[in-house]
Design a protein around this motif. Structure first.
Motif, mmCIF file in Angstrom:
data_model
loop_
_atom_site.group_PDB
_atom_site.id
_atom_site.type_symbol
_atom_site.label_atom_id
_atom_site.label_comp_id
_atom_site.label_asym_id
_atom_site.label_seq_id
_atom_site.Cartn_x
_atom_site.Cartn_y
_atom_site.Cartn_z
ATOM 1 N N GLN A 180 0.720 -1.286 0.026
ATOM 2 C CA GLN A 180 0.054 0.026 -0.122
ATOM 3 C C GLN A 180 0.868 1.203 0.020
ATOM 4 O OE1 GLN A 180 -1.963 -0.787 3.581
ATOM 5 N NE2 GLN A 180 -3.831 -1.245 2.676
ATOM 6 N N ALA A 181 0.387 2.205 -0.665
ATOM 7 C CA ALA A 181 0.964 3.582 -0.301
ATOM 8 C C ALA A 181 0.614 3.989 1.146
ATOM 9 C CB ALA A 181 0.379 4.579 -1.278
ATOM 10 N N GLU A 182 1.497 4.699 1.791
ATOM 11 C CA GLU A 182 1.102 5.205 3.165
ATOM 12 C C GLU A 182 1.731 6.335 3.568
ATOM 13 O OE1 GLU A 182 2.717 2.043 5.532
ATOM 14 O OE2 GLU A 182 4.771 2.408 5.252
ATOM 15 N N LEU A 183 1.279 6.945 4.587
ATOM 16 C CA LEU A 183 1.833 8.285 5.322
ATOM 17 C C LEU A 183 1.322 7.862 6.815
ATOM 18 C CD1 LEU A 183 1.120 11.872 4.921
ATOM 19 C CD2 LEU A 183 1.222 10.883 6.880
ATOM 20 N N THR A 184 2.890 7.743 7.462
ATOM 21 C CA THR A 184 2.613 7.352 8.939
ATOM 22 C C THR A 184 3.162 8.262 9.877
ATOM 23 O OG1 THR A 184 5.055 6.648 9.006
ATOM 24 C CG2 THR A 184 3.294 4.723 8.437
ATOM 25 N N TRP A 185 2.530 8.588 11.058
ATOM 26 C CA TRP A 185 2.676 9.436 12.045
ATOM 27 C C TRP A 185 2.740 8.843 13.443
ATOM 28 C CZ3 TRP A 185 -1.075 9.799 15.721
ATOM 29 C CH2 TRP A 185 -2.291 9.248 15.384
ATOM 30 N N LYS A 186 3.372 9.893 14.168
ATOM 31 C CA LYS A 186 3.497 9.694 15.646
ATOM 32 C C LYS A 186 3.006 10.720 16.473
ATOM 33 C CE LYS A 186 7.480 6.708 15.364
ATOM 34 N NZ LYS A 186 8.692 7.039 14.667
ATOM 35 N N ALA A 187 2.159 10.546 17.419
ATOM 36 C CA ALA A 187 1.545 11.881 18.505
ATOM 37 C C ALA A 187 2.530 12.445 19.095
ATOM 38 C CB ALA A 187 0.415 11.344 18.795
ATOM 39 N N ARG A 188 2.543 13.547 19.522
ATOM 40 C CA ARG A 188 3.357 14.333 20.304
ATOM 41 C C ARG A 188 2.685 15.366 20.802
ATOM 42 N NH1 ARG A 188 6.061 10.517 19.421
ATOM 43 N NH2 ARG A 188 8.233 10.234 19.390
ATOM 44 N N GLY A 189 1.919 15.360 21.991
ATOM 45 C CA GLY A 189 1.026 16.207 22.510
ATOM 46 C C GLY A 189 -0.323 16.506 21.507
ATOM 47 N N LYS A 190 -0.530 17.844 21.215
ATOM 48 C CA LYS A 190 -1.553 17.960 20.194
ATOM 49 C C LYS A 190 -1.022 18.099 18.774
ATOM 50 C CE LYS A 190 -4.788 20.259 23.182
ATOM 51 N NZ LYS A 190 -6.094 19.876 22.735
ATOM 52 N N ALA A 191 0.180 17.570 18.383
ATOM 53 C CA ALA A 191 0.732 17.423 17.264
ATOM 54 C C ALA A 191 0.965 16.008 16.493
ATOM 55 C CB ALA A 191 2.001 17.896 17.080
ATOM 56 N N ARG A 192 0.873 15.967 15.382
ATOM 57 C CA ARG A 192 1.353 14.437 14.740
ATOM 58 C C ARG A 192 2.358 14.871 13.836
ATOM 59 N NH1 ARG A 192 -4.536 11.913 12.875
ATOM 60 N NH2 ARG A 192 -5.366 11.577 14.942
ATOM 61 N N ILE A 193 3.359 13.965 14.057
ATOM 62 C CA ILE A 193 4.791 14.223 13.232
ATOM 63 C C ILE A 193 4.400 13.272 12.205
ATOM 64 C CG2 ILE A 193 7.085 13.537 13.476
ATOM 65 C CD1 ILE A 193 6.899 14.060 16.454
ATOM 66 N N ALA A 194 4.561 13.915 11.076
ATOM 67 C CA ALA A 194 4.347 13.076 9.526
ATOM 68 C C ALA A 194 5.820 12.586 9.459
ATOM 69 C CB ALA A 194 3.726 13.949 8.549
ATOM 70 N N ASP A 195 6.140 11.315 9.804
ATOM 71 C CA ASP A 195 7.564 10.827 9.650
ATOM 72 C C ASP A 195 7.828 9.939 8.511
ATOM 73 O OD1 ASP A 195 6.049 8.629 10.477
ATOM 74 O OD2 ASP A 195 7.200 8.299 12.405
ATOM 75 N N HIS A 196 6.939 9.537 7.671
ATOM 76 C CA HIS A 196 7.271 8.860 6.637
ATOM 77 C C HIS A 196 6.041 8.681 5.484
ATOM 78 C CE1 HIS A 196 8.947 5.253 4.314
ATOM 79 N NE2 HIS A 196 7.892 4.682 4.458
ATOM 80 N N THR A 197 6.333 8.681 4.170
ATOM 81 C CA THR A 197 5.740 8.734 3.143
ATOM 82 C C THR A 197 6.231 7.624 2.021
ATOM 83 O OG1 THR A 197 4.969 10.838 3.299
ATOM 84 C CG2 THR A 197 4.239 10.041 1.325
ATOM 85 N N PHE A 198 5.340 6.739 1.762
ATOM 86 C CA PHE A 198 6.071 5.846 0.562
ATOM 87 C C PHE A 198 4.592 5.521 -0.364
ATOM 88 C CE2 PHE A 198 5.616 1.455 -1.017
ATOM 89 C CZ PHE A 198 6.833 1.361 -1.376
#
Length: 101
Positions: free
Chosen positions: A28-46
């Motif tokens: 699949q195509a994907e965009l992954t994220w991790k939560a940090r408080g009220k923010a989401r860190i967009a850390d990888h797109t494939f």
């Protein structure tokens, strides 16, 4: 390939992803994220090689941006692709979070 893609969202509170099936690809195509408080860190797109250049990754980023507006979180564009899209879309500036420490 159709212009419309179905985006599958997962939210495990501390992390999640936006994914889309890609016709003819094993992954699949994907965009992954991790939560940090009220923010989401967009850390990888494939995007699978056979589907690159068709705007799929941009649709995943736009899905994240739409949810940020609806749910009130901000985005840290850590992934180079997401960072590039934030530069191309100054109208998203209000959703950009500073990198959390």
């Amino acid at each position: 390939m159709s212009d419309t893609i179905d985006i599958i969202r997962t939210d495990e509170t501390t992390h999640g992803a936006y994914r889309a099936e890609v016709e003819g690809a094993d992954r699949q195509a994907e965009l992954t994220w991790k939560a940090r408080g009220k923010a989401r860190i967009a850390d990888h797109t494939f995007t699978p090689p056979e589907a690159r250049g068709k705007g799929i990754a941009l649709k995943l980023v736009k899905a994240m941006v739409a949810e940020a507006r609806a749910q009130g979180f901000t985005i840290v564009p850590q992934c180079p692709y997401v960072e590039a899209q934030f530069r191309k879309h100054p109208e998203w500036a209000d959703l950009r979070a500073e990198t959390p420490s």
